[in-house]
Design an enzyme around this catalytic site. Structure first.
Site, mmCIF file in Angstrom:
data_model
loop_
_atom_site.group_PDB
_atom_site.id
_atom_site.type_symbol
_atom_site.label_atom_id
_atom_site.label_comp_id
_atom_site.label_asym_id
_atom_site.label_seq_id
_atom_site.Cartn_x
_atom_site.Cartn_y
_atom_site.Cartn_z
ATOM 1 N N ASP A 67 -2.371 -40.422 -12.377
ATOM 2 C CA ASP A 67 -3.833 -40.280 -12.420
ATOM 3 C C ASP A 67 -4.239 -38.814 -12.493
ATOM 4 O OD1 ASP A 67 -3.036 -39.673 -9.836
ATOM 5 O OD2 ASP A 67 -3.940 -41.445 -8.947
ATOM 6 N N ASN A 136 -6.802 -47.593 2.021
ATOM 7 C CA ASN A 136 -7.494 -48.823 1.596
ATOM 8 C C ASN A 136 -6.610 -49.690 0.690
ATOM 9 O OD1 ASN A 136 -7.472 -47.405 -0.796
ATOM 10 N ND2 ASN A 136 -9.686 -47.326 -1.070
ATOM 11 N N HIS A 138 -5.040 -48.663 -2.067
ATOM 12 C CA HIS A 138 -5.033 -48.321 -3.499
ATOM 13 C C HIS A 138 -3.664 -47.814 -3.937
ATOM 14 C CE1 HIS A 138 -6.574 -43.855 -3.026
ATOM 15 N NE2 HIS A 138 -5.287 -43.926 -2.869
ATOM 16 N N GLU A 143 -8.714 -48.774 -6.927
ATOM 17 C CA GLU A 143 -9.371 -49.033 -5.651
ATOM 18 C C GLU A 143 -9.529 -50.543 -5.445
ATOM 19 O OE1 GLU A 143 -9.504 -46.518 -3.891
ATOM 20 O OE2 GLU A 143 -10.725 -44.868 -4.631
HETATM 21 P P1 PGA Z 1 -1.360 -39.406 0.377
HETATM 22 O O1 PGA Z 1 -2.097 -40.290 -0.713
HETATM 23 O O2 PGA Z 1 0.077 -39.360 -0.022
HETATM 24 O O3 PGA Z 1 -2.014 -38.065 0.307
HETATM 25 O O4 PGA Z 1 -1.556 -40.100 1.684
HETATM 26 C C1 PGA Z 1 -1.517 -41.488 -1.094
HETATM 27 C C2 PGA Z 1 -2.422 -42.211 -2.033
HETATM 28 O O5 PGA Z 1 -3.661 -42.121 -1.879
HETATM 29 O O6 PGA Z 1 -1.917 -42.885 -2.934
#
Ligand code: PGA
Length: 240
Positions: A67, A136, A138, A143
Site C-alpha cells: 500500500d 481493527n 485490517h 479496513e
Molecule cells: P504496525 O501496523 O506494524 O505498525 O502495528 C500493522 C498494520 O497496520 O498492518
C-alpha cells in the site's frame, strides 16, 4: 493456517527472515510482497544482517509493496516508498527497477490498480506476501467493510488507522486516503506470512483465528488461503 507462538518480536524476526531467505535461496528471482509499519522492521533488520553475512542476495528479487498513501510525494519522509528504502532496500543489493509500489498520486486509481495487477501477473505472481495486522483487523489498508475487495483500490482510512499512524506524522495531519492491494490481490499470493506482536493486536488475532470469516475483520479471510503462517509473540497470542 499454521500458528506459531514465539517469546518475543526478536524471535519472530529470526524465524521470518529465515523463511524469506530460504525462499530467495530456492528462487533467486523470487517475488516478495512486502509490508510497512512497525511490526516488520525487526524482520527487515535480520534480512539485512543475512545479506551482509553473504547468506542471501536480493540481486534478482522483485518486490511489490502492499500500500501507499495518497496525496503524499513519493519521497516524503512518511511515504511507504521512503520507509522501505530506509528500512531495507538501501541496505541490500536489490535493483531499483525491481521494486514496485502503487502510486498514490495518480488521478485515475482504477488504471493504477490495473497497472499493478498486470505487473504482478507479468512476473508470475507473489511467492510470499508479508502482512501485519491492524488493531481493527485490517491487512494492507483493507479496513473493516461489508464485502471483501478484489484488486487494488483507493481507500478512505478509518479513524482507528489514523489514530495508530498519526504519531509518525507529528503535528502534520496524516493523509486520509491510501491505495492498497485488495483482498483478492493479497489472496493470490502463493504463500502468506502474517506477523503480530504486542497486546494491542490480541483482540484482532483472536477474531482472525476464532471469529469466522467476515469482511468486518478483513484478516479473517486468510482462513480461506491454503498456505498461511501466522507468527505471534506471547502478548499477541494471549487471547487464543
Ligand atoms: P504496525 O501496523 O506494524 O505498525 O502495528 C500493522 C498494520 O497496520 O498492518
Amino acid at each position: 493456517m499454521e500458528v506459531k507462538i514465539f517469546n518475543d518480536a526478536q524471535e519472530i524476526a529470526v524465524a521470518a527472515a529465515e523463511l524469506f531467505t530460504d525462499i530467495i535461496n530456492n528462487k533467486n528471482d523470487a517475488v516478495l510482497g512486502l509490508a510497512t509499519g512497525a511490526t516488520p522492521v525487526p524482520t527487515y533488520e535480520k534480512l539485512i544482517e543475512a545479506y551482509e553475512q553473504g547468506k542471501v542476495s536480493f540481486k534478482d528479487v522483485r518486490t511489490f509493496n502492499l500500500d501507499e498513501y495518497c496525496d503524499l510525494p513519493k519521497d516524503d519522509k512518511n511515504s511507504y516508498y521512503t520507509f522501505m528504502h530506509e528500512n531495507l532496500f538501501n541496505k541490500v543489493d536489490i535493483k531499483e527497477e525491481n521494486v514496485n509500489f502503487l502510486d498514490g498520486n495518480v488521478e485515475d486509481w482504477e488504471q493504477e490498480s490495473k497497472r499493478y495487477a498486470d505487473a504482478m501477473a507479468a512476473v508470475g505472481g507473489i511467492d510470499i506476501q508479508l502482512l501485519g495486522i491492524g488493531t481493527n483487523g485490517h491487512i494492507g489498508f483493507n479496513e473493516p467493510a461489508d464485502a471483501f475487495t478484489d484488486e487494488s483500490f483507493k481507500v478512505t482510512l478509518t479513524q482507528s488507522t489514523i489514530d495508530s499512524n498519526q504519531k509518525y506524522f507529528g503535528e502534520v495531519p496524516m493523509p486520509r486516503y491510501a491505495l492498497t492491494m485488495g483482498i483478492g490481490s493479497i489472496m493470490r499470493a502463493k504463500k502468506i506470512l502474517l506477523i503480530a506482536t504486542g497486546a494491542s493486536k490480541a483482540e484482532a488475532i483472536k477474531g482472525m483465528i476464532k471469529g469466522g470469516v467476515t469482511p468486518k475483520l478483513p484478516a479473517s479471510v486468510l482462513n480461506e488461503h491454503s498456505d498461511v503462517i501466522v507468527m505471534l509473540d506471547k502478548e499477541a497470542a494471549s487471547l487464543l
